[in-house]
Write an enzyme that holds these catalytic residues in place. Structure first.
Site, mmCIF file in Angstrom:
data_model
loop_
_atom_site.group_PDB
_atom_site.id
_atom_site.type_symbol
_atom_site.label_atom_id
_atom_site.label_comp_id
_atom_site.label_asym_id
_atom_site.label_seq_id
_atom_site.Cartn_x
_atom_site.Cartn_y
_atom_site.Cartn_z
ATOM 1 N N ASN A 9 26.996 46.213 26.302
ATOM 2 C CA ASN A 9 27.051 45.588 27.626
ATOM 3 C C ASN A 9 28.267 46.140 28.371
ATOM 4 O O ASN A 9 29.391 45.772 28.069
ATOM 5 C CB ASN A 9 27.157 44.058 27.461
ATOM 6 C CG ASN A 9 27.306 43.348 28.790
ATOM 7 O OD1 ASN A 9 27.159 43.956 29.855
ATOM 8 N ND2 ASN A 9 27.590 42.055 28.727
ATOM 9 N N TRP A 10 27.990 47.010 29.313
ATOM 10 C CA TRP A 10 29.091 47.668 30.036
ATOM 11 C C TRP A 10 29.765 46.743 31.040
ATOM 12 O O TRP A 10 30.804 47.087 31.591
ATOM 13 C CB TRP A 10 28.586 48.907 30.780
ATOM 14 C CG TRP A 10 28.038 50.004 29.929
ATOM 15 C CD1 TRP A 10 27.813 49.986 28.570
ATOM 16 C CD2 TRP A 10 27.648 51.305 30.376
ATOM 17 N NE1 TRP A 10 27.303 51.187 28.156
ATOM 18 C CE2 TRP A 10 27.191 52.013 29.249
ATOM 19 C CE3 TRP A 10 27.622 51.927 31.625
ATOM 20 C CZ2 TRP A 10 26.724 53.322 29.323
ATOM 21 C CZ3 TRP A 10 27.155 53.225 31.708
ATOM 22 C CH2 TRP A 10 26.712 53.917 30.564
ATOM 23 N N LYS A 11 29.130 45.614 31.331
ATOM 24 C CA LYS A 11 29.639 44.689 32.356
ATOM 25 C C LYS A 11 29.888 45.463 33.660
ATOM 26 O O LYS A 11 29.140 46.393 33.955
ATOM 27 C CB LYS A 11 30.887 43.970 31.836
ATOM 28 C CG LYS A 11 30.620 43.317 30.467
ATOM 29 C CD LYS A 11 31.697 42.395 29.992
ATOM 30 C CE LYS A 11 31.306 41.832 28.632
ATOM 31 N NZ LYS A 11 32.283 40.866 28.122
ATOM 32 N N HIS A 98 24.494 35.325 29.772
ATOM 33 C CA HIS A 98 25.850 35.709 29.347
ATOM 34 C C HIS A 98 26.845 34.662 29.862
ATOM 35 O O HIS A 98 26.718 34.179 30.985
ATOM 36 C CB HIS A 98 26.200 37.104 29.879
ATOM 37 C CG HIS A 98 27.403 37.665 29.203
ATOM 38 N ND1 HIS A 98 28.671 37.246 29.500
ATOM 39 C CD2 HIS A 98 27.519 38.566 28.196
ATOM 40 C CE1 HIS A 98 29.532 37.883 28.710
ATOM 41 N NE2 HIS A 98 28.848 38.688 27.911
ATOM 42 N N GLU A 100 29.708 34.916 31.010
ATOM 43 C CA GLU A 100 30.394 35.260 32.267
ATOM 44 C C GLU A 100 29.534 34.875 33.463
ATOM 45 O O GLU A 100 30.033 34.415 34.484
ATOM 46 C CB GLU A 100 30.754 36.759 32.272
ATOM 47 C CG GLU A 100 31.902 37.044 31.312
ATOM 48 C CD GLU A 100 31.910 38.441 30.717
ATOM 49 O OE1 GLU A 100 31.196 39.326 31.207
ATOM 50 O OE2 GLU A 100 32.648 38.627 29.726
ATOM 51 N N GLU A 170 27.558 34.666 21.216
ATOM 52 C CA GLU A 170 28.833 35.179 21.706
ATOM 53 C C GLU A 170 29.784 34.020 21.959
ATOM 54 O O GLU A 170 29.766 33.429 23.063
ATOM 55 C CB GLU A 170 28.621 35.959 23.017
ATOM 56 C CG GLU A 170 27.701 37.148 22.875
ATOM 57 C CD GLU A 170 27.994 38.201 23.943
ATOM 58 O OE1 GLU A 170 28.184 39.353 23.561
ATOM 59 O OE2 GLU A 170 28.059 37.855 25.140
ATOM 60 N N GLY A 176 36.307 39.530 24.790
ATOM 61 C CA GLY A 176 37.378 40.234 25.487
ATOM 62 C C GLY A 176 38.774 39.794 25.096
ATOM 63 O O GLY A 176 39.747 40.157 25.747
ATOM 64 N N SER A 216 34.542 40.752 20.842
ATOM 65 C CA SER A 216 35.584 41.584 20.215
ATOM 66 C C SER A 216 35.089 42.287 18.951
ATOM 67 O O SER A 216 35.854 42.470 18.002
ATOM 68 C CB SER A 216 36.841 40.756 19.931
ATOM 69 O OG SER A 216 37.379 40.249 21.139
ATOM 70 N N GLY A 237 30.922 44.624 24.054
ATOM 71 C CA GLY A 237 31.469 44.792 25.396
ATOM 72 C C GLY A 237 32.397 45.992 25.440
ATOM 73 O O GLY A 237 31.960 47.143 25.492
ATOM 74 N N GLY A 238 33.694 45.726 25.367
ATOM 75 C CA GLY A 238 34.708 46.768 25.537
ATOM 76 C C GLY A 238 34.467 48.023 24.713
ATOM 77 O O GLY A 238 34.589 49.148 25.222
HETATM 78 P P1 13P Z 1 33.791 42.226 24.127
HETATM 79 O O1 13P Z 1 33.149 43.055 23.050
HETATM 80 O O2 13P Z 1 34.537 43.040 25.135
HETATM 81 O O3 13P Z 1 34.573 41.088 23.563
HETATM 82 O O4 13P Z 1 32.595 41.567 24.974
HETATM 83 C C1 13P Z 1 31.548 40.961 24.306
HETATM 84 C C2 13P Z 1 30.497 40.643 25.287
HETATM 85 O O5 13P Z 1 30.679 39.788 26.138
HETATM 86 C C3 13P Z 1 29.243 41.413 25.244
HETATM 87 O O6 13P Z 1 28.281 40.868 26.074
#
Ligand code: 13P
Length: 253
Positions: A9-11, A98, A100, A170, A176, A216, A237-238
């Protein structure tokens, strides 16, 4: 046997040029790699979805996903993106729920139920995210909280529809933050999620449902998380923003 899945997930990251570079790097890395992941899902910003789907068309086991969709198929909703558009550019999945988007865009369980419905009605599979805040975990209410997220947005589906759902657990406190859930914490919740699915749809459906961990997850901790009996992969994510890290996670099974 359920699928082992690693999704990135590149956000809201990457310019157009950076996105193309990352896709090209992933293609180059994956084409020379033997791995046992069944599906790799790339979830770029919607602007790059068409190009991501086109450029990865010949890369084995790679699919693309949007990070959201609208509750309506079309209409006067400035700035929004419909499931028909997402399908038409070649995507296979949509991430829905998600944390967020639940937080910043006020997406409720009920709204997510509508989004799940319209996605499935248009043959778009769903990566459905669930997970608790630190406050809910500290009150020891996390299992019931996640159960209610699933019940409210997914458990109206038929057995057949449910086969198009991938779950991503998640925990918000792990997203993050660099604080990954321990392998025991991840396994506990994944076990409970599978148990809820079994209670609702039967053990055959539960055993066939992929449940991903997100929060993470990185090349260092992916292996021990993926080794857990009920962890079928990750929503990253990251670490999905760096081709070498994402590929290393894909190799962690
Ligand atoms: P991180 O891997 O950056 O913690 O993000 C996880 C995430 O929200 C994937 O959707």
């Amino acid at each position: 046997m359920r699928k082992k899945i690693v999704a990135g997930n590149w956000k809201m990251n990457k310019t157009y040029e950076e996105a193309i570079q990352l896709i090209n790097d992933l293609n180059a890395g994956l084409n020379n790699l033997s791995h046992s992941t069944d599906e790799i899902i790339i979830c770029p910003p919607a602007l790059y979805l068409h190009e991501a789907a086109t450029l990865t068309r010949d890369t084995a086991k790679v699919f693309t996903a949007s990070q959201n969709c609208h509750t309506n198929e079309s209409g006067a909703y400035t700035g929004e993106i419909s499931v028909k558009m997402i399908k038409s550019v070649g995507a296979t999945y949509s991430i829905l729920g998600h944390s967020e988007r639940r937080m910043y865009n006020h997406e409720s369980d009920e709204m997510l139920r509508d989004k799940v419905n319209i996605a499935l009605a248009n043959n778009l599979k769903v990566i459905f995210c669930c997970g608790e805040s630190l406050e809910i975990r500290s009150k020891n209410e996390y299992i019931n909280f996640v159960k209610s997220q699933l019940e409210n947005s997914l458990f109206h589906l038929s057995k057949e529809q449910f086969s198009s759902i991938v779950i991503a657990y998640e925990p918000i406190w792990a997203i993050g933050t660099g604080v990954t859930a321990s392998k025991e914490q991840a396994q506990e919740m994944h076990y409970e999620i599978r148990y809820f699915i079994a209670a609702k749809y039967g053990s055959e459906v539960a055993e066939a449902t992929s449940i991903l961990y997100g929060g993470s997850c990185n090349p260092k901790n992916a292996k021990e998380l993926f080794e857990q009996a009920d962890v079928d992969g990750g929503l990253i994510g990251g670490a999905s923003l760096v081709a070498a890290d994402f590929i290393s996670i894909i190799q962690s099974f």
